[in-house]
Design an enzyme around this catalytic site. Structure first.
Site, PDB file in Angstrom:
ATOM      1  N   ASP A  96       0.797  -1.222   0.000  1.00  0.00           N
ATOM      2  CA  ASP A  96       0.000   0.000   0.000  1.00  0.00           C
ATOM      3  C   ASP A  96       0.829   1.271   0.000  1.00  0.00           C
ATOM      4  O   ASP A  96       0.358   2.334   0.392  1.00  0.00           O
ATOM      5  CB  ASP A  96      -0.906  -0.016   1.236  1.00  0.00           C
ATOM      6  CG  ASP A  96      -0.111  -0.305   2.508  1.00  0.00           C
ATOM      7  OD1 ASP A  96       1.111  -0.085   2.492  1.00  0.00           O
ATOM      8  OD2 ASP A  96      -0.709  -0.752   3.509  1.00  0.00           O
ATOM      9  N   GLU A 118      -0.364  -8.928  -1.202  1.00  0.00           N
ATOM     10  CA  GLU A 118      -0.864  -8.376   0.072  1.00  0.00           C
ATOM     11  C   GLU A 118      -2.102  -7.503  -0.200  1.00  0.00           C
ATOM     12  O   GLU A 118      -2.204  -6.352   0.213  1.00  0.00           O
ATOM     13  CB  GLU A 118       0.202  -7.567   0.825  1.00  0.00           C
ATOM     14  CG  GLU A 118      -0.113  -7.341   2.287  1.00  0.00           C
ATOM     15  CD  GLU A 118       0.931  -6.486   3.001  1.00  0.00           C
ATOM     16  OE1 GLU A 118       0.898  -5.259   2.873  1.00  0.00           O
ATOM     17  OE2 GLU A 118       1.803  -7.065   3.673  1.00  0.00           O
ATOM     18  N   GLU A 132      -2.060   5.033   3.178  1.00  0.00           N
ATOM     19  CA  GLU A 132      -2.021   3.622   2.761  1.00  0.00           C
ATOM     20  C   GLU A 132      -3.412   3.023   2.518  1.00  0.00           C
ATOM     21  O   GLU A 132      -3.588   2.213   1.602  1.00  0.00           O
ATOM     22  CB  GLU A 132      -1.250   2.783   3.779  1.00  0.00           C
ATOM     23  CG  GLU A 132       0.263   3.041   3.797  1.00  0.00           C
ATOM     24  CD  GLU A 132       0.672   4.265   4.616  1.00  0.00           C
ATOM     25  OE1 GLU A 132      -0.207   4.910   5.238  1.00  0.00           O
ATOM     26  OE2 GLU A 132       1.876   4.597   4.620  1.00  0.00           O
ATOM     27  N   HIS A 209       7.281   5.089  12.611  1.00  0.00           N
ATOM     28  CA  HIS A 209       7.493   5.907  11.410  1.00  0.00           C
ATOM     29  C   HIS A 209       6.206   6.454  10.801  1.00  0.00           C
ATOM     30  O   HIS A 209       6.244   7.322   9.948  1.00  0.00           O
ATOM     31  CB  HIS A 209       8.228   5.098  10.335  1.00  0.00           C
ATOM     32  CG  HIS A 209       7.392   4.038   9.696  1.00  0.00           C
ATOM     33  ND1 HIS A 209       6.529   4.309   8.660  1.00  0.00           N
ATOM     34  CD2 HIS A 209       7.263   2.727   9.939  1.00  0.00           C
ATOM     35  CE1 HIS A 209       5.912   3.179   8.301  1.00  0.00           C
ATOM     36  NE2 HIS A 209       6.341   2.208   9.070  1.00  0.00           N
ATOM     37  N   ARG A 211       3.191   8.130   9.089  1.00  0.00           N
ATOM     38  CA  ARG A 211       2.965   9.530   8.750  1.00  0.00           C
ATOM     39  C   ARG A 211       1.937  10.185   9.689  1.00  0.00           C
ATOM     40  O   ARG A 211       2.129  11.308  10.138  1.00  0.00           O
ATOM     41  CB  ARG A 211       2.443   9.593   7.313  1.00  0.00           C
ATOM     42  CG  ARG A 211       3.096  10.625   6.433  1.00  0.00           C
ATOM     43  CD  ARG A 211       2.748  10.333   4.982  1.00  0.00           C
ATOM     44  NE  ARG A 211       3.948   9.951   4.243  1.00  0.00           N
ATOM     45  CZ  ARG A 211       4.667  10.803   3.513  1.00  0.00           C
ATOM     46  NH1 ARG A 211       4.305  12.060   3.410  1.00  0.00           N
ATOM     47  NH2 ARG A 211       5.735  10.384   2.864  1.00  0.00           N
ATOM     48  N   HIS A 242      14.128   4.939  12.003  1.00  0.00           N
ATOM     49  CA  HIS A 242      13.803   5.088  10.577  1.00  0.00           C
ATOM     50  C   HIS A 242      14.633   6.236  10.012  1.00  0.00           C
ATOM     51  O   HIS A 242      14.989   7.170  10.727  1.00  0.00           O
ATOM     52  CB  HIS A 242      12.302   5.392  10.469  1.00  0.00           C
ATOM     53  CG  HIS A 242      11.722   5.312   9.090  1.00  0.00           C
ATOM     54  ND1 HIS A 242      11.904   6.297   8.140  1.00  0.00           N
ATOM     55  CD2 HIS A 242      10.954   4.366   8.497  1.00  0.00           C
ATOM     56  CE1 HIS A 242      11.268   5.959   7.024  1.00  0.00           C
ATOM     57  NE2 HIS A 242      10.686   4.779   7.210  1.00  0.00           N
TER      58      HIS A 242
HETATM   59  C1  UD1 Z   1       6.942   4.848   3.306  1.00  0.00           C
HETATM   60  C2  UD1 Z   1       5.519   4.421   2.915  1.00  0.00           C
HETATM   61  C3  UD1 Z   1       4.844   3.709   4.076  1.00  0.00           C
HETATM   62  C4  UD1 Z   1       5.703   2.561   4.603  1.00  0.00           C
HETATM   63  C5  UD1 Z   1       7.088   3.095   4.932  1.00  0.00           C
HETATM   64  C6  UD1 Z   1       7.992   1.977   5.363  1.00  0.00           C
HETATM   65  C7  UD1 Z   1       4.247   5.879   1.406  1.00  0.00           C
HETATM   66  C8  UD1 Z   1       3.411   7.080   1.284  1.00  0.00           C
HETATM   67  N1  UD1 Z   1       4.732   5.629   2.633  1.00  0.00           N
HETATM   68  O1  UD1 Z   1       6.823   5.819   4.326  1.00  0.00           O
HETATM   69  O2  UD1 Z   1       3.587   3.180   3.633  1.00  0.00           O
HETATM   70  O3  UD1 Z   1       5.087   2.045   5.755  1.00  0.00           O
HETATM   71  O4  UD1 Z   1       7.653   3.707   3.766  1.00  0.00           O
HETATM   72  O5  UD1 Z   1       9.130   2.440   6.016  1.00  0.00           O
HETATM   73  O6  UD1 Z   1       4.503   5.217   0.439  1.00  0.00           O
HETATM   74  N2  UD1 Z   1      14.489   8.451   3.805  1.00  0.00           N
HETATM   75  C9  UD1 Z   1      15.823   8.376   3.484  1.00  0.00           C
HETATM   76  N3  UD1 Z   1      16.350   7.169   3.118  1.00  0.00           N
HETATM   77  C10 UD1 Z   1      15.625   6.034   3.075  1.00  0.00           C
HETATM   78  C11 UD1 Z   1      14.256   6.109   3.411  1.00  0.00           C
HETATM   79  C12 UD1 Z   1      13.703   7.315   3.758  1.00  0.00           C
HETATM   80  O7  UD1 Z   1      16.521   9.366   3.529  1.00  0.00           O
HETATM   81  O8  UD1 Z   1      16.167   4.960   2.751  1.00  0.00           O
HETATM   82  C13 UD1 Z   1      13.899   9.747   4.242  1.00  0.00           C
HETATM   83  C14 UD1 Z   1      13.728  10.781   3.126  1.00  0.00           C
HETATM   84  O9  UD1 Z   1      14.016  12.044   3.653  1.00  0.00           O
HETATM   85  C15 UD1 Z   1      12.247  10.704   2.812  1.00  0.00           C
HETATM   86  C16 UD1 Z   1      11.660  10.365   4.164  1.00  0.00           C
HETATM   87  O10 UD1 Z   1      12.609   9.505   4.773  1.00  0.00           O
HETATM   88  O11 UD1 Z   1      11.750  11.906   2.286  1.00  0.00           O
HETATM   89  C17 UD1 Z   1      10.311   9.689   4.123  1.00  0.00           C
HETATM   90  O12 UD1 Z   1      10.304   8.593   3.206  1.00  0.00           O
HETATM   91  P1  UD1 Z   1       8.938   8.218   2.438  1.00  0.00           P
HETATM   92  O13 UD1 Z   1       9.163   7.013   1.598  1.00  0.00           O
HETATM   93  O14 UD1 Z   1       8.381   9.423   1.773  1.00  0.00           O
HETATM   94  O15 UD1 Z   1       7.929   7.888   3.602  1.00  0.00           O
HETATM   95  P2  UD1 Z   1       7.973   6.801   4.746  1.00  0.00           P
HETATM   96  O16 UD1 Z   1       7.475   7.466   5.983  1.00  0.00           O
HETATM   97  O17 UD1 Z   1       9.288   6.130   4.763  1.00  0.00           O
HETATM   98  N1  UDP Z   2      12.878  -3.866   9.671  1.00  0.00           N
HETATM   99  C1  UDP Z   2      14.237  -4.010   9.377  1.00  0.00           C
HETATM  100  N2  UDP Z   2      15.135  -3.235  10.067  1.00  0.00           N
HETATM  101  C2  UDP Z   2      14.748  -2.337  11.018  1.00  0.00           C
HETATM  102  C3  UDP Z   2      13.365  -2.185  11.284  1.00  0.00           C
HETATM  103  C4  UDP Z   2      12.462  -2.957  10.590  1.00  0.00           C
HETATM  104  O1  UDP Z   2      14.624  -4.814   8.536  1.00  0.00           O
HETATM  105  O2  UDP Z   2      15.618  -1.667  11.600  1.00  0.00           O
HETATM  106  C5  UDP Z   2      11.904  -4.668   8.904  1.00  0.00           C
HETATM  107  C6  UDP Z   2      10.889  -5.441   9.720  1.00  0.00           C
HETATM  108  O3  UDP Z   2      11.372  -6.740  10.042  1.00  0.00           O
HETATM  109  C7  UDP Z   2       9.678  -5.489   8.802  1.00  0.00           C
HETATM  110  C8  UDP Z   2       9.830  -4.236   7.948  1.00  0.00           C
HETATM  111  O4  UDP Z   2      11.148  -3.765   8.139  1.00  0.00           O
HETATM  112  O5  UDP Z   2       9.715  -6.605   7.933  1.00  0.00           O
HETATM  113  C9  UDP Z   2       8.829  -3.191   8.337  1.00  0.00           C
HETATM  114  O6  UDP Z   2       9.134  -2.000   7.699  1.00  0.00           O
HETATM  115  P1  UDP Z   2       8.503  -0.616   8.130  1.00  0.00           P
HETATM  116  O7  UDP Z   2       8.123  -0.658   9.564  1.00  0.00           O
HETATM  117  O8  UDP Z   2       9.456   0.436   7.683  1.00  0.00           O
HETATM  118  O9  UDP Z   2       7.219  -0.510   7.191  1.00  0.00           O
HETATM  119  P2  UDP Z   2       5.710  -1.040   7.314  1.00  0.00           P
HETATM  120  O10 UDP Z   2       5.753  -2.502   7.493  1.00  0.00           O
HETATM  121  O11 UDP Z   2       5.081  -0.311   8.461  1.00  0.00           O
HETATM  122  O12 UDP Z   2       5.103  -0.615   6.024  1.00  0.00           O
END
Ligand code: UD1
Ligand code: UDP
Length: 389
Positions: A96, A118, A132, A209, A211, A242
């Site tokens: 999602d 999923e 999501e 993490h 939003r 995160h």
């Molecule tokens: C995204 C997904 C969320 C999922 C989550 C898993 C959407 C809208 N959100 O949210 O559904 O649960 O990922 O973690 O698709 N960033 C980095 N490096 C990384 C990752 C993130 O720098 O490897 C920083 C960036 O500044 C980025 C911010 O994190 O702008 C947020 O990342 P983003 O993918 O927009 O949203 P998540 O909260 O990670």
């Molecule tokens: N996870 C990981 N390293 C971490 C924290 C989480 O590999 O430091 C894994 C965790 O086992 C799970 C996935 O990341 O499988 C969950 O990701 P996240 O919480 O970012 O996203 P969501 O599942 O909420 O979309």
């Protein structure tokens, strides 16, 4: 040979797509062309490195502080260009995230069948989790094949008018991924964690993490963690942070420098699942962690008001506690201090899968493309304990 294109961009998608990518690569019946959007960067690459997945194409869309619209438009634009030269027979999207829905929309516009892994998770609140819940509903409207992890998610799809013949109950591929690492005692790259593992001290493992929790709610989570740490110096809180700076700025100030709090970079998947198996209690707002921790018999307190994953709540292993600071402190302390309550929640249940989701997914894709037949679904008979804590 049919070309299948898995499209993914964030850490959880990469983890849950990995077993499917590997199954497709091993299959003599398909060519697998992996496309990543790079919605996440470090957290995506970390997973691909672990599973040995080398993307064939990378849209590299990440921008610091990216907006939802930017993720959507940059993904659709990148895929639009890619599909002009590389047109797969089907795409696979997972879950999602905005990558997932943008991937589905781009493929749909090009007349490419969309396989949704999923599928059918619903919280019932369009605004939570945001965005999501909306993302997954949109994808359900345009997918040709829906891999529902459980019969509950299948029921949600049927209630929305999806045809039963287009749904397969596969189990969640996160359990396939978990099975590849759990029990392997993968060494921690951070020596503090190795020391902690040897100490036998009780661990509260925390991830956050979401939003909709960012801002005040997340600052409250930070304050709650500080109170829990101060009240029980023997307990150790482990928080793999995160990468999102908004999350770090909200949670970390209240806990940084505390002797019994360890804040780390995101842990590589194998290290995280080892930490999960060492944890006494898990406090999280993550979707994937809600699925993994119950399999390991860990009590999970979920910092949300609702969930699209009711199965482990019904099994008694997960409790929804919201984000109120006082409630978080009370619920964690109750689990720490009330052994009967702890024992009731510390129940290994496995409602989300049996490790064969990837196999069922590949077989269902073969049937969609007319080259094979589906295999038996994940169901009650396989809903049994496969791990012990
Ligand atoms: C995204 C997904 C969320 C999922 C989550 C898993 C959407 C809208 N959100 O949210 O559904 O649960 O990922 O973690 O698709 N960033 C980095 N490096 C990384 C990752 C993130 O720098 O490897 C920083 C960036 O500044 C980025 C911010 O994190 O702008 C947020 O990342 P983003 O993918 O927009 O949203 P998540 O909260 O990670
Ligand atoms: N996870 C990981 N390293 C971490 C924290 C989480 O590999 O430091 C894994 C965790 O086992 C799970 C996935 O990341 O499988 C969950 O990701 P996240 O919480 O970012 O996203 P969501 O599942 O909420 O979309």
């Amino acid at each position: 040979m049919p070309v299948i294109m898995p499209i993914f961009g964030t850490r959880p998608e990469a983890i849950k797509m990995a077993p499917i990518v590997i199954a497709l690569q091993e299959s003599p019946d398909f060519d697998c062309f992996v496309t990543v959007t790079g919605q996440h960067r470090e957290m995506l690459d970390q997973v691909n490195d672990l599973f040995g997945i080398v993307p064939d194409h990378d849209l590299n869309i990440l921008q610091p502080g990216q907006s939802l619209s930017a993720i959507m438009t940059r993904t659709i634009d990148g895929l639009d260009k890619l599909f002009a030269t590389t047109k797969p027979d089907a795409v696979i999207v997972q879950g999602d995230t905005t990558t997932s829905t943008a991937g589905a929309i781009a493929a749909f516009y090009h007349g490419i069948p969309v396989v949704h892994v999923e599928a059918g998770l619903r919280s019932g609140d369009l605004f939570s989790p945001f965005p999501e819940e909306a993302n997954r509903k949109i994808t359900s409207q345009i997918a040709s094949l829906h891999l529902a992890p459980t019969s509950v998610s299948k029921g949600n799809l049927l209630a929305e008018g999806v045809r039963e013949e287009d749904v397969v109950v596969s189990g969640n591929s996160v359990i396939d991924a978990l099975l590849t690492t759990v029990g392997k005692e993968i060494p921690f790259s951070d020596p503090q964690l190795e020391e902690l593992a040897a100490s036998g001290r009780r661990i509260l493992l925390v991830t956050t993490h979401r939003r909709e929790n960012q801002g005040d709610a997340m600052r409250g989570v930070g304050r709650a963690l500080a109170r829990i740490a101060d009240a029980d110096p023997e307990l150790v809180i482990v928080l793999p942070a995160h990468k999102n700076p908004i999350v770090r700025e909200a949670v970390l100030p209240a806990i940084e420098g505390k002797p019994n709090v360890i804040v780390t970079e995101p842990l590589a998947y194998g290290e995280f699942t080892r930490m999960l198996s060492l944890a006494h209690i898990v406090l999280t707002d993550s979707g994937g962690v809600q699925e993994e921790a119950p399999s390991l018999g860990k009590p999970v307190l979920v910092m949300r008001d609702n969930t699209e994953r009711p199965e482990a709540v019904d099994a008694g292993t997960v409790t929804l506690i919201g984000t109120d600071e006082h409630r978080i402190v009370t619920e964690v302390q109750r689990l720490l201090n009330d052994q009967d309550h702890f024992d009731t929640m510390a129940n290994a249940v496995n409602p989300y899968g049996d490790g064969r989701a990837a196999e069922r997914t590949v077989a269902a894709i073969a049937e969609l493309l007319g080259t094979g037949k589906r295999i038996g679904e994940f169901g009650l008979a396989s809903n049994e304990k496969v791990f012990t804590s």
